[in-house]
Design a protein around this motif. Structure first.
Motif, PDB file in Angstrom:
ATOM      1  N   LYS A   5       0.826  -1.199   0.000  1.00 36.44           N
ATOM      2  CA  LYS A   5       0.000   0.000   0.000  1.00 36.44           C
ATOM      3  C   LYS A   5       0.867   1.258   0.000  1.00 36.44           C
ATOM      4  O   LYS A   5       1.920   1.324   0.640  1.00 36.44           O
ATOM      5  CB  LYS A   5      -0.916   0.013   1.234  1.00 36.44           C
ATOM      6  N   THR A   6       0.381   2.270  -0.714  1.00 35.44           N
ATOM      7  CA  THR A   6       1.007   3.585  -0.682  1.00 35.44           C
ATOM      8  C   THR A   6       0.610   4.292   0.621  1.00 35.44           C
ATOM      9  O   THR A   6      -0.339   3.887   1.315  1.00 35.44           O
ATOM     10  CB  THR A   6       0.551   4.433  -1.867  1.00 35.44           C
ATOM     11  N   GLU A   7       1.297   5.395   0.927  1.00 34.30           N
ATOM     12  CA  GLU A   7       0.928   6.156   2.130  1.00 34.30           C
ATOM     13  C   GLU A   7      -0.481   6.714   2.010  1.00 34.30           C
ATOM     14  O   GLU A   7      -1.224   6.777   2.999  1.00 34.30           O
ATOM     15  CB  GLU A   7       1.937   7.276   2.380  1.00 34.30           C
ATOM     16  N   GLU A   8      -0.872   7.102   0.806  1.00 32.97           N
ATOM     17  CA  GLU A   8      -2.242   7.591   0.602  1.00 32.97           C
ATOM     18  C   GLU A   8      -3.259   6.494   0.907  1.00 32.97           C
ATOM     19  O   GLU A   8      -4.274   6.735   1.575  1.00 32.97           O
ATOM     20  CB  GLU A   8      -2.414   8.084  -0.832  1.00 32.97           C
ATOM     21  N   GLU A   9      -2.981   5.297   0.435  1.00 30.90           N
ATOM     22  CA  GLU A   9      -3.895   4.180   0.695  1.00 30.90           C
ATOM     23  C   GLU A   9      -3.921   3.821   2.179  1.00 30.90           C
ATOM     24  O   GLU A   9      -4.988   3.525   2.741  1.00 30.90           O
ATOM     25  CB  GLU A   9      -3.476   2.970  -0.142  1.00 30.90           C
ATOM     26  N   ILE A  10      -2.771   3.868   2.823  1.00 31.66           N
ATOM     27  CA  ILE A  10      -2.708   3.582   4.260  1.00 31.66           C
ATOM     28  C   ILE A  10      -3.539   4.600   5.032  1.00 31.66           C
ATOM     29  O   ILE A  10      -4.266   4.246   5.977  1.00 31.66           O
ATOM     30  CB  ILE A  10      -1.248   3.557   4.743  1.00 31.66           C
ATOM     31  N   ASN A  11      -3.490   5.851   4.641  1.00 30.89           N
ATOM     32  CA  ASN A  11      -4.296   6.880   5.302  1.00 30.89           C
ATOM     33  C   ASN A  11      -5.785   6.641   5.108  1.00 30.89           C
ATOM     34  O   ASN A  11      -6.592   6.899   6.021  1.00 30.89           O
ATOM     35  CB  ASN A  11      -3.905   8.269   4.803  1.00 30.89           C
ATOM     36  N   LYS A 191       9.000 -13.123   3.293  1.00 27.43           N
ATOM     37  CA  LYS A 191       9.635 -11.951   3.898  1.00 27.43           C
ATOM     38  C   LYS A 191       8.632 -10.804   3.944  1.00 27.43           C
ATOM     39  O   LYS A 191       7.918 -10.540   2.976  1.00 27.43           O
ATOM     40  CB  LYS A 191      10.875 -11.553   3.111  1.00 27.43           C
ATOM     41  N   LEU A 192       8.576 -10.129   5.076  1.00 28.26           N
ATOM     42  CA  LEU A 192       7.671  -8.997   5.240  1.00 28.26           C
ATOM     43  C   LEU A 192       8.280  -7.748   4.610  1.00 28.26           C
ATOM     44  O   LEU A 192       9.491  -7.515   4.712  1.00 28.26           O
ATOM     45  CB  LEU A 192       7.392  -8.754   6.724  1.00 28.26           C
ATOM     46  N   LYS A 193       7.428  -6.959   3.960  1.00 23.16           N
ATOM     47  CA  LYS A 193       7.892  -5.759   3.278  1.00 23.16           C
ATOM     48  C   LYS A 193       7.069  -4.555   3.710  1.00 23.16           C
ATOM     49  O   LYS A 193       5.858  -4.665   3.944  1.00 23.16           O
ATOM     50  CB  LYS A 193       7.780  -5.935   1.759  1.00 23.16           C
ATOM     51  N   GLU A 194       7.734  -3.404   3.795  1.00 29.27           N
ATOM     52  CA  GLU A 194       7.030  -2.182   4.165  1.00 29.27           C
ATOM     53  C   GLU A 194       5.871  -1.946   3.211  1.00 29.27           C
ATOM     54  O   GLU A 194       6.006  -2.107   1.987  1.00 29.27           O
ATOM     55  CB  GLU A 194       7.971  -0.982   4.139  1.00 29.27           C
ATOM     56  N   GLY A 195       4.724  -1.592   3.786  1.00 33.64           N
ATOM     57  CA  GLY A 195       3.521  -1.354   2.987  1.00 33.64           C
ATOM     58  C   GLY A 195       2.555  -2.514   2.970  1.00 33.64           C
ATOM     59  O   GLY A 195       1.424  -2.368   2.502  1.00 33.64           O
ATOM     60  N   MET A 196       2.979  -3.678   3.473  1.00 39.71           N
ATOM     61  CA  MET A 196       2.017  -4.770   3.649  1.00 39.71           C
ATOM     62  C   MET A 196       1.038  -4.389   4.761  1.00 39.71           C
ATOM     63  O   MET A 196       1.456  -4.002   5.852  1.00 39.71           O
ATOM     64  CB  MET A 196       2.714  -6.067   4.054  1.00 39.71           C
ATOM     65  N   VAL A 197      -0.249  -4.498   4.486  1.00 41.57           N
ATOM     66  CA  VAL A 197      -1.279  -4.273   5.501  1.00 41.57           C
ATOM     67  C   VAL A 197      -1.879  -5.628   5.860  1.00 41.57           C
ATOM     68  O   VAL A 197      -2.390  -6.337   4.985  1.00 41.57           O
ATOM     69  CB  VAL A 197      -2.354  -3.284   5.019  1.00 41.57           C
ATOM     70  N   LEU A 198      -1.780  -5.972   7.142  1.00 40.46           N
ATOM     71  CA  LEU A 198      -2.148  -7.303   7.604  1.00 40.46           C
ATOM     72  C   LEU A 198      -3.158  -7.229   8.739  1.00 40.46           C
ATOM     73  O   LEU A 198      -3.067  -6.359   9.611  1.00 40.46           O
ATOM     74  CB  LEU A 198      -0.902  -8.041   8.138  1.00 40.46           C
TER      75      LEU A 198
END
Length: 265
Positions: A5-11, A191-198
């Motif tokens: 996810k992008t920061e916009e999507e995370i928000n 492997k976990l990567k930044e931006g994964m939403v779990l």
């Protein structure tokens, strides 16, 4: 597919999660003896829709309600109905909200009235295991690190981890890849990567780990009919400390100084 996810999507997921957290708190006000699980479901749906959201669960694979409400030996996916909560029950309330095109998902297990101490201990350990798992959700770690942190903590205390049901990715779809087991081996798995939403959601049994599905095709209960607890947060993997997107804060403002409070030991 695993979508970073992008920061916009995370928000946008955070905005969904705020409505979700407040819907949980609205339901928490009514978790008491004599209230039916269907009444709780109606309260949640009305709140979510009033704030511009859509209940994620309603209609998902034909699920008939907005909440999964699982009482005592029911692990997950309990269908709201005419059952009246009674003193000594525990009840897991699992809810999802879709807002601005994105889902959030969380669950909290409440004691109802006076609950036996061994059951309260199960709730506290399950809740703590959730946070233990979340701590491992950092860029470069492995999925097995999350599962191991949960499994090791609860099994050391004599409880068991449900294997058939796992956490999952969350985003534009309620259930995305990857699966997030509540058991595993350190250093194993993707492997976990930044931006994964779990959605991390330990389901922990007082007795053995076996479960069965009821004839309604949804309800999952423990095989030995001993109680089960369930807590869940939606989080995002970061390069440093993981970020929790959902919140229990509103729930715990309601439950503070009441028998509904579940402390982390």
């Amino acid at each position: 597919m695993i979508y970073l996810k992008t920061e916009e999507e995370i928000n946008l997921i955070k905005q969904s999660a705020q409505v979700l957290g407040k819907a949980h708190a609205e339901v928490a006000l009514w978790v008491k003896p004599g209230v039916t699980t269907k009444q709780l479901d109606t309260i949640a749906e009305e709140y979510i829709r009033d704030f511009g959201g859509v209940p994620s669960f309603k209609g998902f694979n034909n699920f008939p309600a907005s909440l999964c409400i699982s009482v005592n030996e029911v692990v997950v996916h309990g269908i709201p109905g005419n059952y009246q909560l009674k003193d000594g029950d525990i009840v897991s309330i699992d809810c999802g909200v879709k807002l601005n095109g994105f889902h959030s998902d969380s669950a909290y297990t409440y004691p109802v009235g006076e609950v036996a101490q061994p059951v309260m201990d199960l709730l506290s350990v399950t809740k703590k295991s959730l946070y233990n798992g979340i701590e491992q959700a950092m860029d470069g770690m492995r999925m097995g690190d999350i599962g191991f942190a949960i499994q090791n903590y609860v099994e050391e205390r004599g409880y068991s981890v449900v294997r058939e049901l796992v956490g999952h990715g969350v985003g534009r779809s309620l259930h995305e890849g990857p699966e997030v087991p509540n058991y595993g081996k350190r250093g194993k798995g993707i492997k976990l990567k930044e931006g994964m939403v779990l959605a991390i959601e330990p389901m922990i049994n007082l007795g053995t780990k076996g479960v069965v599905q009821e004839r309604d095709g949804w309800t999952i209960r423990t095989g030995d009919r001993k109680v089960s607890a369930h807590f869940e947060h939606t989080i995002v993997v970061r390069k440093g400390k993981p970020e929790i997107l959902t919140t229990f804060d509103y729930i715990e403002q309601v439950t503070a100084n009441t028998s509904l409070m579940v402390a982390v030991q």
